[in-house]
Design an enzyme around this catalytic site. Structure first.
Site, mmCIF file in Angstrom:
data_model
loop_
_atom_site.group_PDB
_atom_site.id
_atom_site.type_symbol
_atom_site.label_atom_id
_atom_site.label_comp_id
_atom_site.label_asym_id
_atom_site.label_seq_id
_atom_site.Cartn_x
_atom_site.Cartn_y
_atom_site.Cartn_z
ATOM 1 N N PRO A 144 26.156 124.364 -38.387
ATOM 2 C CG PRO A 144 27.543 126.229 -38.130
ATOM 3 C CD PRO A 144 26.440 125.674 -38.984
ATOM 4 C CG MET A 145 23.763 122.989 -34.329
ATOM 5 S SD MET A 145 22.230 122.073 -34.281
ATOM 6 C CE MET A 145 22.498 120.913 -35.605
ATOM 7 N N GLY A 175 17.259 129.151 -39.308
ATOM 8 C CA GLY A 175 16.402 129.393 -38.155
ATOM 9 C C GLY A 175 15.006 128.825 -38.247
ATOM 10 C CG ASP A 176 12.959 129.567 -35.671
ATOM 11 O OD1 ASP A 176 13.744 129.082 -34.828
ATOM 12 O OD2 ASP A 176 12.605 130.755 -35.666
ATOM 13 C CB CYS A 202 29.309 132.004 -30.959
ATOM 14 S SG CYS A 202 29.160 131.145 -29.385
ATOM 15 C CE LYS A 234 24.854 129.414 -38.669
ATOM 16 N NZ LYS A 234 24.855 129.616 -37.218
ATOM 17 N N GLY A 255 19.480 123.426 -38.296
ATOM 18 C CA GLY A 255 20.179 123.027 -37.076
ATOM 19 C C GLY A 255 19.347 122.069 -36.247
ATOM 20 N NE ARG A 256 17.013 125.611 -32.641
ATOM 21 C CZ ARG A 256 16.381 126.708 -32.265
ATOM 22 N NH1 ARG A 256 16.116 126.897 -30.982
ATOM 23 N NH2 ARG A 256 16.009 127.622 -33.144
ATOM 24 C CD GLN A 273 30.984 128.311 -37.207
ATOM 25 O OE1 GLN A 273 30.853 127.818 -36.088
ATOM 26 N NE2 GLN A 273 30.022 128.970 -37.816
#
Ligand SMILES: Cc1cc2nc3c(=O)[nH]c(=O)nc-3n(C[C@H](O)[C@H](O)[C@H](O)COP(=O)(O)O)c2cc1C
Length: 333
Positions: free
Chosen positions: A16-17, A202-203, A101, A140, A224-225, A71
């Site tokens: 989720p972003m 992550g990453d 968050c 999360k 995500g990213r 979410q």
């Protein structure tokens, strides 16, 4: 892999972003394959209960996105249970709770990652939600609030006992925000310790990293990213998992993705009263995605600057078409 009774076609998912993973973006990623689950941007439990249009918009999804997780954020057990019922009523497959968050606006309301500072209260939130709905409730979280309190392993067990059907762990603390790197050893320890499925987050920027992370013992990986930079990353990871080479993505494909995104956004329902115009909203969405999408792309900064400087939607379209057709034959992998 399954979350409760919900079958996921792949263990790779879009994280989720907020501001980024809208229904148009999720649909496009999903169409490329390899994506087992999509999660909406976080939406306010208060807003859902009160039926605020803007909140409901963030929670919108289409059938082709299933299985879909919505979410929610909030810190009040009864209100979170009521919001979960709204989510269930909207037909979502899963309701996910944001306990990660770090943004003060969210955390100060006893929501987001600040729930990790009060594990018993966090577990009470999950307990109330799990009793209120039939769909799976998931969580999360981060590694913890700060380095002195990396309590994700404890909280993971507590929310499992309270009825959570799966958890996702982003291996950074709230205090770290996005600095340093995600602690995947911690994620692996949690995966070994609980009986419900664990997603690591992550990453992961390359599809090979997703495959590598799966070897740490997690049941799934949230990206995500990496998806914002390369929306094919989940499809490429699925290729690798199936023993095939990761598919090639041409510059033309990358240009087409942005143009398709514009078309889908143009047909989104948005609350016009908030907007200067629908076109302007689409331009802003393209600028937001452009800041990630152009990373790692040759001359990406030129494209980013050009999109940011484009004064109208047609100019954004022309900029994209020109940039990506200039070397259409060049592939990125
Ligand atoms: C722009 C942005 C918005 C995010 N919004 C959310 C959110 O709404 N809810 C959430 O649980 N995590 C959110 N995250 C965290 C991601 O889901 C993910 O856990 C984190 O970025 C680490 O994964 P990555 O390195 O693959 O990006 C956000 C991250 C970014 C970069």
């Amino acid at each position: 892999m399954k979350i409760g009774s919900v079958e996921l076609p792949s263990p790779f998912a879009i994280a989720p972003m907020a501001g980024m993973t809208d229904t148009a973006f999720r649909r496009l990623v999903k169409r490329h394959g390899g994506c087992g689950l999509v999660v909406t941007e976080m939406v306010s439990s208060e807003g859902l209960i009160r039926g605020i249009d803007r909140t409901l918009e963030y929670a919108e999804y289409t059938e082709e996105e299933r299985p879909i997780s919505i979410q929610i954020f909030g810190g009040h057990p009864e209100k979170m249970a009521a919001a979960a019922q709204v989510v269930e009523g909207m037909g979502a497959d899963i309701v996910d709770v944001n306990m990660g968050c770090p943004v003060p606006k969210i955390a100060k309301h006893n929501a987001g990652c600040s729930l990790m500072r009060e594990p018993s209260h966090a577990a009470a939130v999950i307990d109330a939600m799990a009793r209120a709905v039939k769909i799976p409730v998931t969580v999360k979280m981060r590694a913890g609030w700060n380095d002195g309190d990396r309590n994700a392993p404890t909280l993971a067990r507590m929310v499992q006992d309270a009825g959570a059907a799966a958890i996702a762990v982003h291996g950074r603390t709230a205090e770290q925000s996005y600095s340093g790197s995600a602690d995947w050893d911690l994620v692996a320890r949690i995966a070994a310790d609980v009986t419900i499925p664990v997603f690591g987050s992550g990453d992961c920027i390359e599809p090979e990293q997703i495959i590598e992370r799966m070897r740490s013992g997690v049941q799934g990986v949230l990206v995500g990213r990496g998806v914002l930079r390369n929306p094919w990353i989940l499809a490429q990871a699925a290729d690798l998992a199936a023993g095939r080479p990761a598919r090639l993505v041409t510059l033309e494909d990358r240009g087409r993705f942005l143009l398709d995104y514009i078309e889908l956004l143009l047909h989104e329902r948005v609350d016009e009263s908030r907007m200067v115009s629908h076109d302007r909203w689409v331009v802003n969405k393209l600028r937001a995605l452009g800041s990630w999408y152009t990373k790692g792309l040759e001359n990406g900064s030129h494209l980013r600057t050009a999109i940011n400087g484009a004064e109208c939607l047609q100019k954004v379209r022309d900029t994209i078409a020109t940039f990506f057709s200039s070397e259409a034959a060049v592939s990125l992998r």
